[in-house]
Motif scaffolding. Sequence first.
Motif, PDB file in Angstrom:
ATOM      1  N   LYS A  23      -0.040   3.683   4.292  1.00 15.13           N
ATOM      2  CA  LYS A  23       0.219   4.469   5.505  1.00 15.13           C
ATOM      3  C   LYS A  23       0.193   3.614   6.761  1.00 15.13           C
ATOM      4  O   LYS A  23       1.109   3.667   7.578  1.00 15.13           O
ATOM      5  N   SER A  24      -0.868   2.815   6.898  1.00 16.79           N
ATOM      6  CA  SER A  24      -0.978   1.981   8.105  1.00 16.79           C
ATOM      7  C   SER A  24       0.168   0.981   8.157  1.00 16.79           C
ATOM      8  O   SER A  24       0.749   0.749   9.215  1.00 16.79           O
ATOM      9  N   THR A  25       0.478   0.392   7.021  1.00 19.74           N
ATOM     10  CA  THR A  25       1.570  -0.577   6.983  1.00 19.74           C
ATOM     11  C   THR A  25       2.858   0.073   7.482  1.00 19.74           C
ATOM     12  O   THR A  25       3.595  -0.510   8.272  1.00 19.74           O
ATOM     13  N   LEU A  26       3.086   1.293   7.051  1.00 17.98           N
ATOM     14  CA  LEU A  26       4.296   2.009   7.452  1.00 17.98           C
ATOM     15  C   LEU A  26       4.366   2.204   8.970  1.00 17.98           C
ATOM     16  O   LEU A  26       5.384   1.907   9.594  1.00 17.98           O
ATOM     17  N   TYR A  57      -4.227   8.411  -0.066  1.00 20.75           N
ATOM     18  CA  TYR A  57      -5.545   7.809  -0.190  1.00 20.75           C
ATOM     19  C   TYR A  57      -5.519   6.377   0.351  1.00 20.75           C
ATOM     20  O   TYR A  57      -4.453   5.841   0.660  1.00 20.75           O
ATOM     21  N   SER A  58      -6.693   5.789   0.432  1.00 23.11           N
ATOM     22  CA  SER A  58      -6.825   4.428   0.949  1.00 23.11           C
ATOM     23  C   SER A  58      -5.928   3.461   0.170  1.00 23.11           C
ATOM     24  O   SER A  58      -5.865   3.517  -1.049  1.00 23.11           O
ATOM     25  N   GLY A  59      -5.210   2.619   0.896  1.00 30.14           N
ATOM     26  CA  GLY A  59      -4.357   1.636   0.246  1.00 30.14           C
ATOM     27  C   GLY A  59      -2.968   2.139  -0.096  1.00 30.14           C
ATOM     28  O   GLY A  59      -2.165   1.417  -0.685  1.00 30.14           O
TER      29      GLY A  59
END
Lengths: 230, 344
Positions: free
Chosen positions: B44-47, B39-41
């Motif tokens: 995932k993007s950070t990874l 879910y959001s936060g």
Amino acid sequence: MANQGIQSYFQFNNVNWSAMRQATWETVWMTALSMIIVAVLGIILGLLLFESRNKSGFGWKIINWVVSFLVNVFRSIPFIILIVLLLPFTKDLVGTIIGPKAAIPSLVISAAPFYARMVEANFREVDDGVIEAVKSMGGTNWDVIFKVLLPESTPALISGATVTAISLISYTAMAGAIGSGGLGYLAYLDGFQSNNNTVTLVATVIILIIVLIVQTVGDLLVKKIDKRTL
Amino acid sequence: MIRFKNVYKKYKLDKSILTAVKDVNLEVNDGEIFGIIGYSGAGKSTLVRMLDGLEAPTSGSIEINGKDIAKLSSKELRSQRKKVGMIFQHFNLLWSRTIQQNIELPLEIAGVAKEQRHEKAEKLIELVGLKGRENDYPSELSGGQKQRVGIARALANDPEILISDEATSALDPQTTDEILDLLLEINKKLNLTILLITHEMHAIRKTASKVAVMQDGQVVESGNVYDIFQNPQQEITKRFVNEDDNPNAKDLNMTVDEIIRNYPNGMVIKLTFKGTQSQQPVVSQMIREFDSLELNIVEGSIHQTQGGSIGSLVLQLLGTPEDQNKAVEYLKSVNVEAEVINRG
Ligand SMILES: Nc1ncnc2c1ncn2[C@@H]1O[C@H](COP(=O)(O)OP(=O)(O)OP(=O)(O)O)[C@@H](O)[C@H]1O
Ligand SMILES: [Mg+2]
């Protein structure tokens, strides 16, 4: 000229048309030349402000502080005071304190900070995601500047330049008060001091026409370049 | 081969420290589509930003083909990034450039000569199905078409890895499927490793062979998509699987409630069929086996995953309680998973 009624505006044979042409030309080139310098300087300063913002390095912090300080100070000084204040500097730089050439330093110094702030704001409007995309392609900071920041904000830079150019036109008129030449000077000297209202009116109309042309050309350019919404 | 080893990412906030990624260990093999769902936060993007060197891990290491990304010089990092293409949720195209010029941008950055750039861009435009639109601007395209440009742009430097960060999240279901199909096609054609970040299980099921489920910065579950679909362990994974299984979960619950009201003595069960089981007449055999048994069909569906098909069927069993229980036993004996949702 004892004639001070409304009709004093319409004594067209009292107008020295060749002086008027000369003054128009002076206004145009003072504005154009200072605008070119303002654009270059403003974009460089705006870029420095943008790049140094939120950077952690000590050098960047100093740059940000110095540029912000200068920009804020020179933006706050009223133009008419600035021009007087800068007289000695102008004398050293261009060798004279009268005539159109002498007006350029003060015009540039007062308008460049104004434009720099607009440039910085325009760069901040550029989508971070696009900057990240270019970095993710292996782009350098220069790639970001030349392939993203500048092209993506060109319409905004042009409309900012239009606004700046129009205020420069009114500054050139004010600079007339201390003998810079141009339409402001003519309106002051031949119009006000010689009680020749027609000269003042004609000078005003010409200035309005110049402003109108600048605005129209600016708007058309922006419209042509802006591909955001078609 | 991509390898995340004990990766942490912490952000200093005003007064606290936020751990966006917590002890992540993952391996992604060459040529596979690896899904990361959360879910959001969830982080995932950070990874994946760390994988592209846009962020450095606080500790741990991220390796691509044995090279530690965080240890590269900035020049090496820039050339490494050319081997990793990225597509984004909001496309991140330059509106001041035409489609063709957008696709050529990574090539310009890589210093490719003009003619080769044109040639390459033309091929990519063809690949993503945008022929004839090369001189249009992004603002003239639909969302799905913009993402096609994004994909073409990401492929321009012949990357080894493609990262898709929520690339379909801004698109409608039909367009989402088209983009997912395109990603699958690219994966097969170019043998590209794809990291697919999403919060929709549907996208994972349709394309990925492996999946990692992230929650609060951690990978809480990972493995083959097929296995995880059949047998989700964590609460969050079950939720994702159910959302996909059953977009109308609310309707289903209402129907079950109503059916139980009408037939208070029945038993509602959910059957899960795997692979070829879904082609066998298990249910009709079951009815014949037990005399008093009758049934209500509540809901049924079938899903394709990259590892085979999975079917589900919700039934209400009617008849003597004894036969109902025996029927459930029978299903288990033929290896059909039967979950009792509600006992009458
Ligand atoms: N630069 C940053 N500074 C501080 N906190 C950050 C930063 N980047 C991300 N975070 C935090 O890290 C956590 C994970 O963010 P991330 O963007 O990786 O989530 P995500 O799983 O991609 O979510 P979404 O599905 O919304 O894209 C969030 O709590 C976010 O607020
Ligand atoms: Mg994200």
